[in-house]
Write a protein that holds these residues in place. Structure first.
Motif, PDB file in Angstrom:
ATOM      1  N   ARG A  60      -6.011  -9.370 -20.119  1.00  0.00           N
ATOM      2  CA  ARG A  60      -5.445  -8.348 -21.003  1.00  0.00           C
ATOM      3  C   ARG A  60      -5.310  -6.977 -20.333  1.00  0.00           C
ATOM      4  O   ARG A  60      -4.529  -6.141 -20.814  1.00  0.00           O
ATOM      5  CB  ARG A  60      -6.298  -8.202 -22.270  1.00  0.00           C
ATOM      6  N   VAL A  61      -6.047  -6.763 -19.240  1.00  0.00           N
ATOM      7  CA  VAL A  61      -5.973  -5.461 -18.571  1.00  0.00           C
ATOM      8  C   VAL A  61      -5.289  -5.589 -17.212  1.00  0.00           C
ATOM      9  O   VAL A  61      -4.165  -5.097 -17.039  1.00  0.00           O
ATOM     10  CB  VAL A  61      -7.377  -4.836 -18.429  1.00  0.00           C
ATOM     11  N   ILE A  62      -5.927  -6.242 -16.260  1.00  0.00           N
ATOM     12  CA  ILE A  62      -5.394  -6.259 -14.893  1.00  0.00           C
ATOM     13  C   ILE A  62      -4.069  -7.013 -14.800  1.00  0.00           C
ATOM     14  O   ILE A  62      -3.083  -6.495 -14.260  1.00  0.00           O
ATOM     15  CB  ILE A  62      -6.424  -6.860 -13.925  1.00  0.00           C
ATOM     16  N   ASP A  63      -4.022  -8.247 -15.314  1.00  0.00           N
ATOM     17  CA  ASP A  63      -2.773  -9.016 -15.250  1.00  0.00           C
ATOM     18  C   ASP A  63      -1.659  -8.325 -16.025  1.00  0.00           C
ATOM     19  O   ASP A  63      -0.500  -8.273 -15.578  1.00  0.00           O
ATOM     20  CB  ASP A  63      -2.979 -10.426 -15.794  1.00  0.00           C
ATOM     21  N   ALA A  64      -1.994  -7.803 -17.200  1.00  0.00           N
ATOM     22  CA  ALA A  64      -0.985  -7.104 -18.019  1.00  0.00           C
ATOM     23  C   ALA A  64      -0.488  -5.855 -17.312  1.00  0.00           C
ATOM     24  O   ALA A  64       0.718  -5.564 -17.316  1.00  0.00           O
ATOM     25  CB  ALA A  64      -1.583  -6.750 -19.376  1.00  0.00           C
ATOM     26  N   ALA A  65      -1.397  -5.120 -16.682  1.00  0.00           N
ATOM     27  CA  ALA A  65      -0.996  -3.910 -15.971  1.00  0.00           C
ATOM     28  C   ALA A  65      -0.075  -4.253 -14.808  1.00  0.00           C
ATOM     29  O   ALA A  65       0.903  -3.542 -14.542  1.00  0.00           O
ATOM     30  CB  ALA A  65      -2.231  -3.166 -15.474  1.00  0.00           C
ATOM     31  N   ILE A 127     -15.893   7.429 -19.823  1.00  0.00           N
ATOM     32  CA  ILE A 127     -14.439   7.557 -19.940  1.00  0.00           C
ATOM     33  C   ILE A 127     -14.105   7.729 -21.412  1.00  0.00           C
ATOM     34  O   ILE A 127     -14.432   6.875 -22.242  1.00  0.00           O
ATOM     35  CB  ILE A 127     -13.718   6.317 -19.366  1.00  0.00           C
ATOM     36  N   ASN A 128     -13.488   8.850 -21.729  1.00  0.00           N
ATOM     37  CA  ASN A 128     -13.175   9.161 -23.122  1.00  0.00           C
ATOM     38  C   ASN A 128     -11.802   8.623 -23.520  1.00  0.00           C
ATOM     39  O   ASN A 128     -10.937   8.380 -22.683  1.00  0.00           O
ATOM     40  CB  ASN A 128     -13.203  10.683 -23.334  1.00  0.00           C
ATOM     41  N   GLY A 129     -11.618   8.465 -24.832  1.00  0.00           N
ATOM     42  CA  GLY A 129     -10.326   8.030 -25.354  1.00  0.00           C
ATOM     43  C   GLY A 129     -10.226   6.520 -25.493  1.00  0.00           C
ATOM     44  O   GLY A 129     -11.166   5.769 -25.192  1.00  0.00           O
ATOM     45  N   ASN A 130      -9.046   6.082 -25.943  1.00  0.00           N
ATOM     46  CA  ASN A 130      -8.793   4.662 -26.219  1.00  0.00           C
ATOM     47  C   ASN A 130      -7.667   4.093 -25.359  1.00  0.00           C
ATOM     48  O   ASN A 130      -7.082   3.068 -25.707  1.00  0.00           O
ATOM     49  CB  ASN A 130      -8.423   4.484 -27.699  1.00  0.00           C
ATOM     50  N   ALA A 131      -7.360   4.747 -24.255  1.00  0.00           N
ATOM     51  CA  ALA A 131      -6.177   4.358 -23.483  1.00  0.00           C
ATOM     52  C   ALA A 131      -6.224   2.908 -23.015  1.00  0.00           C
ATOM     53  O   ALA A 131      -5.231   2.180 -23.125  1.00  0.00           O
ATOM     54  CB  ALA A 131      -6.010   5.301 -22.286  1.00  0.00           C
ATOM     55  N   ILE A 132      -7.377   2.467 -22.495  1.00  0.00           N
ATOM     56  CA  ILE A 132      -7.436   1.102 -21.964  1.00  0.00           C
ATOM     57  C   ILE A 132      -7.258   0.086 -23.091  1.00  0.00           C
ATOM     58  O   ILE A 132      -6.433  -0.820 -23.010  1.00  0.00           O
ATOM     59  CB  ILE A 132      -8.762   0.845 -21.223  1.00  0.00           C
ATOM     60  N   ARG A 133      -8.053   0.250 -24.141  1.00  0.00           N
ATOM     61  CA  ARG A 133      -7.982  -0.701 -25.261  1.00  0.00           C
ATOM     62  C   ARG A 133      -6.587  -0.759 -25.859  1.00  0.00           C
ATOM     63  O   ARG A 133      -6.030  -1.842 -26.081  1.00  0.00           O
ATOM     64  CB  ARG A 133      -8.985  -0.305 -26.348  1.00  0.00           C
ATOM     65  N   ALA A 193      -7.259   6.868 -17.558  1.00  0.00           N
ATOM     66  CA  ALA A 193      -8.442   6.165 -17.064  1.00  0.00           C
ATOM     67  C   ALA A 193      -8.056   5.328 -15.859  1.00  0.00           C
ATOM     68  O   ALA A 193      -7.082   4.573 -15.899  1.00  0.00           O
ATOM     69  CB  ALA A 193      -9.023   5.272 -18.165  1.00  0.00           C
ATOM     70  N   LEU A 194      -8.826   5.448 -14.784  1.00  0.00           N
ATOM     71  CA  LEU A 194      -8.539   4.696 -13.569  1.00  0.00           C
ATOM     72  C   LEU A 194      -8.995   3.242 -13.711  1.00  0.00           C
ATOM     73  O   LEU A 194     -10.117   2.971 -14.111  1.00  0.00           O
ATOM     74  CB  LEU A 194      -9.246   5.361 -12.373  1.00  0.00           C
ATOM     75  N   LEU A 195      -8.105   2.320 -13.363  1.00  0.00           N
ATOM     76  CA  LEU A 195      -8.425   0.892 -13.416  1.00  0.00           C
ATOM     77  C   LEU A 195      -8.570   0.304 -12.015  1.00  0.00           C
ATOM     78  O   LEU A 195      -9.462  -0.505 -11.766  1.00  0.00           O
ATOM     79  CB  LEU A 195      -7.317   0.133 -14.158  1.00  0.00           C
ATOM     80  N   GLU A 196      -7.700   0.708 -11.097  1.00  0.00           N
ATOM     81  CA  GLU A 196      -7.748   0.256  -9.719  1.00  0.00           C
ATOM     82  C   GLU A 196      -7.265   1.367  -8.822  1.00  0.00           C
ATOM     83  O   GLU A 196      -6.414   2.179  -9.215  1.00  0.00           O
ATOM     84  CB  GLU A 196      -6.854  -0.983  -9.504  1.00  0.00           C
ATOM     85  N   ILE A 197      -7.788   1.416  -7.602  1.00  0.00           N
ATOM     86  CA  ILE A 197      -7.339   2.416  -6.631  1.00  0.00           C
ATOM     87  C   ILE A 197      -7.415   1.821  -5.240  1.00  0.00           C
ATOM     88  O   ILE A 197      -8.383   1.130  -4.893  1.00  0.00           O
ATOM     89  CB  ILE A 197      -8.160   3.727  -6.728  1.00  0.00           C
ATOM     90  N   LYS A 198      -6.366   2.063  -4.460  1.00  0.00           N
ATOM     91  CA  LYS A 198      -6.337   1.559  -3.087  1.00  0.00           C
ATOM     92  C   LYS A 198      -5.736   2.643  -2.190  1.00  0.00           C
ATOM     93  O   LYS A 198      -4.597   3.054  -2.375  1.00  0.00           O
ATOM     94  CB  LYS A 198      -5.476   0.289  -3.004  1.00  0.00           C
ATOM     95  N   PRO A 199      -6.522   3.132  -1.213  1.00  0.00           N
ATOM     96  CA  PRO A 199      -5.979   4.164  -0.320  1.00  0.00           C
ATOM     97  C   PRO A 199      -4.874   3.602   0.560  1.00  0.00           C
ATOM     98  O   PRO A 199      -4.939   2.454   0.999  1.00  0.00           O
ATOM     99  CB  PRO A 199      -7.211   4.584   0.513  1.00  0.00           C
ATOM    100  N   GLU A 200      -3.848   4.396   0.762  1.00  0.00           N
ATOM    101  CA  GLU A 200      -2.752   3.995   1.626  1.00  0.00           C
ATOM    102  C   GLU A 200      -3.172   4.163   3.093  1.00  0.00           C
ATOM    103  O   GLU A 200      -3.964   5.036   3.430  1.00  0.00           O
ATOM    104  CB  GLU A 200      -1.507   4.848   1.355  1.00  0.00           C
ATOM    105  N   ALA A 201      -2.618   3.306   3.957  1.00  0.00           N
ATOM    106  CA  ALA A 201      -2.921   3.412   5.381  1.00  0.00           C
ATOM    107  C   ALA A 201      -2.403   4.747   5.908  1.00  0.00           C
ATOM    108  O   ALA A 201      -1.255   5.138   5.614  1.00  0.00           O
ATOM    109  CB  ALA A 201      -2.270   2.263   6.136  1.00  0.00           C
ATOM    110  N   GLN A 202      -3.243   5.433   6.631  1.00  0.00           N
ATOM    111  CA  GLN A 202      -2.863   6.764   7.138  1.00  0.00           C
ATOM    112  C   GLN A 202      -2.088   6.633   8.447  1.00  0.00           C
ATOM    113  O   GLN A 202      -2.383   5.760   9.251  1.00  0.00           O
ATOM    114  CB  GLN A 202      -4.123   7.615   7.355  1.00  0.00           C
TER     115      GLN A 202
END
Length: 202
Positions: A60-65, A127-133, A193-202
């Protein structure tokens, strides 16, 4: 008809009945175990909000996103078209991290720039709010136990924090691809709200 033929007929009928029946397993109390109907609506009646968050996090979160996330341009268009409403959406952005603030033990945040506007993104542990849900599409009426729905936001927030790397001030200045849940309220992005983060190659 002779007794022999009657007996043969009865045996034949019994055989047909047995072959037409489905064998049902019994539980420890001798009661039949009825397999779950794959088309039945999911029931969360006997689950805690944390259990619901854990079981639905991937689908419901990762696949949907991954399927629904808006990019920066689509986010701007959505903000303009929904200026009089409130809704939560998934967003995926690649942006330079302007700053990371961990001075508040309970509310760590980073700031990115989206189409010329700063956006504060919550990192937890609170994490405040209802954004993820709300971005998942869950609605109040999906739950018989309304307390579950009310507490699901907090459960999802805890689940999000569990999956995040340690984002500290050393990330400032780096470019990263981020998946977020954001509430659009009156044309403004709130409670990101942050769900995933991946730094880009510099």
């Amino acid at each position: 008809m002779s007794l022999t033929r009657w007996g043969a007929a009865l045996v034949g009928c019994a055989t047909l009945l047995l072959t037409a029946c489905t064998v049902v397993d019994l539980d420890a109390n001798g009661k039949p175990i009825i397999p779950a109907d794959p088309n039945a609506k999911a029931s969360f009646d006997n689950q805690t909000p944390q259990q619901i968050a854990q079981q639905t996090w991937q689908t419901r979160v990762i696949d949907a996103a991954n399927k629904q996330a808006l990019d920066a341009n689509a986010l701007s268009a959505k903000m303009k078209s929904s200026s009089s409403t409130t809704q939560s959406v998934f967003v995926r952005l690649t942006s330079k991290i302007e700053s990371v603030d961990v001075s508040n033990e309970r509310e760590h945040k980073l700031v990115i720039n989206v189409n010329g506007q700063p956006l504060k993104v919550q990192l937890g542990p609170v994490i405040n709010g209802n954004a993820i849900r709300d971005a998942t599409g869950f609605k109040f009426e999906d739950f018989t136990n309304q307390v579950q729905f009310a507490q699901l936001s907090r459960a999802y927030a805890r689940e999000a924090v569990k999956h995040l790397p340690n984002v500290d001030p050393g990330w400032a200045g780096k470019t990263a691809t981020m998946t977020l849940a954001v509430t659009l309220n009156g044309g403004k992005a709130e409670d990101a709200a942050l769900l995933e983060i991946k730094p880009e190659a510099q």
